[in-house]
Every structure is written in C-alpha cells, then in structure tokens.
Design a protein around this motif. Structure first.
Motif: not given
Length: 383
Positions: A317-318, A363-364, A372-375, A380-382
């Motif tokens: 989802i992230a 879903y979000r 952002i932390f998860i990505n 892929i870093p945001e």
C-alpha cells in the motif's frame, strides 16, 4: 493572544491570523449552526478538521458569545461508559471556566453519580474527582447529561470528534440510544467529526442506521496548493524572512496536502531560517528528515508488532500510495503477496488498528509520514 514565536502553529488552539483559508467551509459550518442543522465533518486525520471547528466556534464573536460549546474526542474510547465519562468531563471543564451557577446546576443534575465530586478546600469550587468506574449506569447518567443540556439558558453546540468510534463499542444499542437523545434536543446543535469515511457514510447515509439523514455531510479536502503556498510565504514575510515557493509545493505534494505535516514541515523550516534570510529547499528537506528521525523508533516498533502478511500488505500500500482493489489478482501478483484470503485478513486487522484507511475500493496508509518512512527503507525512497 500573545504573538507566537513561530507562526506555523501546531495543534488545534489556533487564532485566525495563523489559520489558512477554509473561508467557504467556515461559512457553511456557521450557517448550519445558525439554522440548527447538525453536521458531519469528514476528512482524513490531520487535515485540519479540529482547527476549522475551533476557529469557527471560538474566533467568531457571535458564536462564542451566544453559544455554549463543548468539545470532546472519543477516538480512544471503547465503551458507552467512557463516552459518558468524557462528555461529562468536557461539560464540567467548560462550565468551571464559564459559569459557576451553571456548574453547580450540572452537578445537581447528575444524581446517579452524586457524591463523587469534591471541592477545592481553599476556593470552595468543585473539582472533577469522578473516575470511570463511578459510572455504574452509563445510560442513566447520559440521560441526566442530555437533560441538563436541554435546560441550558444558552443554546449549546456539542462537538464529538472521531464519532465513528461509537460503532465499535461492544454495546449494541449505542447509535440508537444517542440518536434518541439527540433528536429530542431543541436547544443543541451537534457536530460529528471523523476520519473514517466509509464508517461515517454507513452511519449517516444508510436507511438501516439510526442516524440516517440526521445531519448534513461536509467533506474536508486538502487546502488548494497555491493558497497554502501564499499563506506560508506571507507568514515568513511578516517575520522578515523570505520563502521560495517550489520547496513548499514539494512538501505539499509529498504529504498530499496533509495540513498537519505541512505545518510541521514549515514550522521546522521557519525555525532554521534566520531573520533576513531566505528559506529554500535544503531547509524544508531537513525539516522532513527531522520528523522522520524523531518518529523512527515508534515506526520501527509498529512494523515489528505486525505479522509478516500484514507488513507485506502495508509495504504494498505504501508503494502504491493509493492501493486500488488490493484483493485483485493483479495487485496480489504485482506485489508478490499471498492469497486473496490472507490479504483480506490482513486488510481487516490493519483497518481495525488504524494503520490504513478505506475509501470505496481503495486503501491508503493513515499516516503519510509512516508511508514515507516505509518507502525510504523498503521500497523506492520518496526523497
């Protein structure tokens, strides 16, 4: 109000000069109150519902002087007894500041818990010594509270934040009970605020539910980007600093217009910018990195306390930011998830724990900073 050191105020007690836009929404809300129409205000968490309600009710002299306003948040409640306790405490705290005679009338009305309130030995004013366990019969105590509100000399506004929580109480009749009390009220207007769109729509739109068509529905979306950019730049300018527009636009897009995180980002960037200097991209990025660092321990704990399947789904989802049809074969295959049944089970748990939110078939993650932390760690870093 004393002028704040940092104009990007965090929290709901905000004065009008530091509040961004929402002009039309405020007009709509006040018009509803003036015409005795109950309101359901729906938006994702930290989008500014509470600040809008606070400014509308407490920064508008005609509302502040004419009405008695009681606000309480029920997000952390799990039962009707807790709901009744917090409502009683909200009324007690407001009347203690506003009306001694009203406070004594309120205490006299609560016959079911009489004797549980103490008095300050020096001033003689009542103190709130009531404990949750003192409410033995919440339905009866609630009836006493609503009876007191109905007899109030001034019209009443009751704001119940995260109202969808009542649908999760173990008692089966809470919606019907509250609806009965509320529809009998001729002296009060109710604002039901909440962040779970699907639940609130079911409560107020379904003809099978007690609150069906009992309130106007207001959807609070993100402030327009250009409006927020100009607002932020003005606050910098008023304090002898300059702010480039592009970094604000970057932060706006990063958080999807989430008001709290925008304010928190600009609060940090403002603090790092000396008077007479310009705030640029490096200031804004450092502010976001500071937030991530401050929340890292909590976020790692969240991820360590969920199952493998739940974590895999949360990461998916992230990565998508908005996950559409997560039970579809396409979504499951693209993210290498287990079966549809395991995804469905994980969805239910993540929803109940408040980590994700549902809107129709999408879903979000509730907390954009967690996304952002998860990505940044797993996907892929945001930035």
């Amino acid at each position: 109000m004393i002028e704040p050191r940092n104009p990007f105020i965090l929290g709901h007690r905000i004065s009008r000069p530091y509040f961004c836009d929402r002009i039309e929404e405020e007009k709509t809300l006040i018009a509803s109150i003036r015409n005795e129409r109950n309101v359901v205000m729906i938006s994702p968490r930290r989008m500014g519902k509470t600040s809008l309600i606070y400014v509308s009710l407490h920064e508008s002299p005609e509302i502040e002087n004419e009405y008695l306003t009681f606000f309480f948040d029920i997000l952390q409640t799990n039962s009707l007894a807790e709901f009744t306790f917090l409502l009683g405490k909200a009324i007690f705290d407001k009347l203690r500041k506003k009306s001694e005679s009203g406070l004594r009338g309120f205490l006299a009305a609560l016959k079911s818990i009489k004797g549980t309130f103490g008095f300050d030995p020096i001033t003689g004013t009542p103190t709130f010594n009531l404990q949750l366990g003192d409410i033995q019969n919440p339905e009866y105590t609630l009836e006493e509270i609503f009876g007191f509100l109905e007899r109030s000399e001034r019209p009443v506004i009751v704001v119940i934040d995260e109202f969808q929580q009542i649908s999760k109480y173990p008692e089966k009749n809470v919606e019907a009970l509250l609806r009965t009390h509320i529809q009998r009220m001729s002296n009060a207007t109710f604002i039901f605020s909440g962040s779970e769109k699907t639940l609130l729509h079911e409560m107020f739109v379904s003809s099978k539910r007690p609150f069906y068509k009992s309130a106007e529905i207001m959807h609070l979306s993100a402030i327009p980007q250009d409006t927020y950019v100009e607002f932020a730049r003005k606050l910098f300018s008023d304090r002898g600093k300059t702010l480039e527009p592009d970094p604000v636009r970057w932060a706006f897009d990063l958080f999807g217009g989430n008001t709290f995180y925008l304010q928190r980002t600009m609060n940090g960037a403002f603090a790092e910018t000396a008077e007479g200097d310009a705030c640029g991209e490096e200031h804004v990025r450092r502010s976001v990195k500071g937030m991530l660092a401050a929340n890292e321990v909590m976020y790692r704990e969240i991820l360590s306390n969920i199952s493998v399947n739940q974590k895999a789904l949360l990461l998916a989802i992230a990565k998508d930011k908005i996950a559409i049809s997560p039970l579809s074969g396409t979504f499951i295959k693209r993210h290498s998830l287990p079966s549809a049944s395991s995804v469905q089970s994980a969805l239910g748990i993540l929803l109940r724990n408040g980590l994700i939110a549902k809107e129709e078939d999408s879903y979000r993650i509730n907390d954009p900073l967690l996304r952002i932390f998860i990505n940044n760690i797993y996907c892929i870093p945001e930035f």
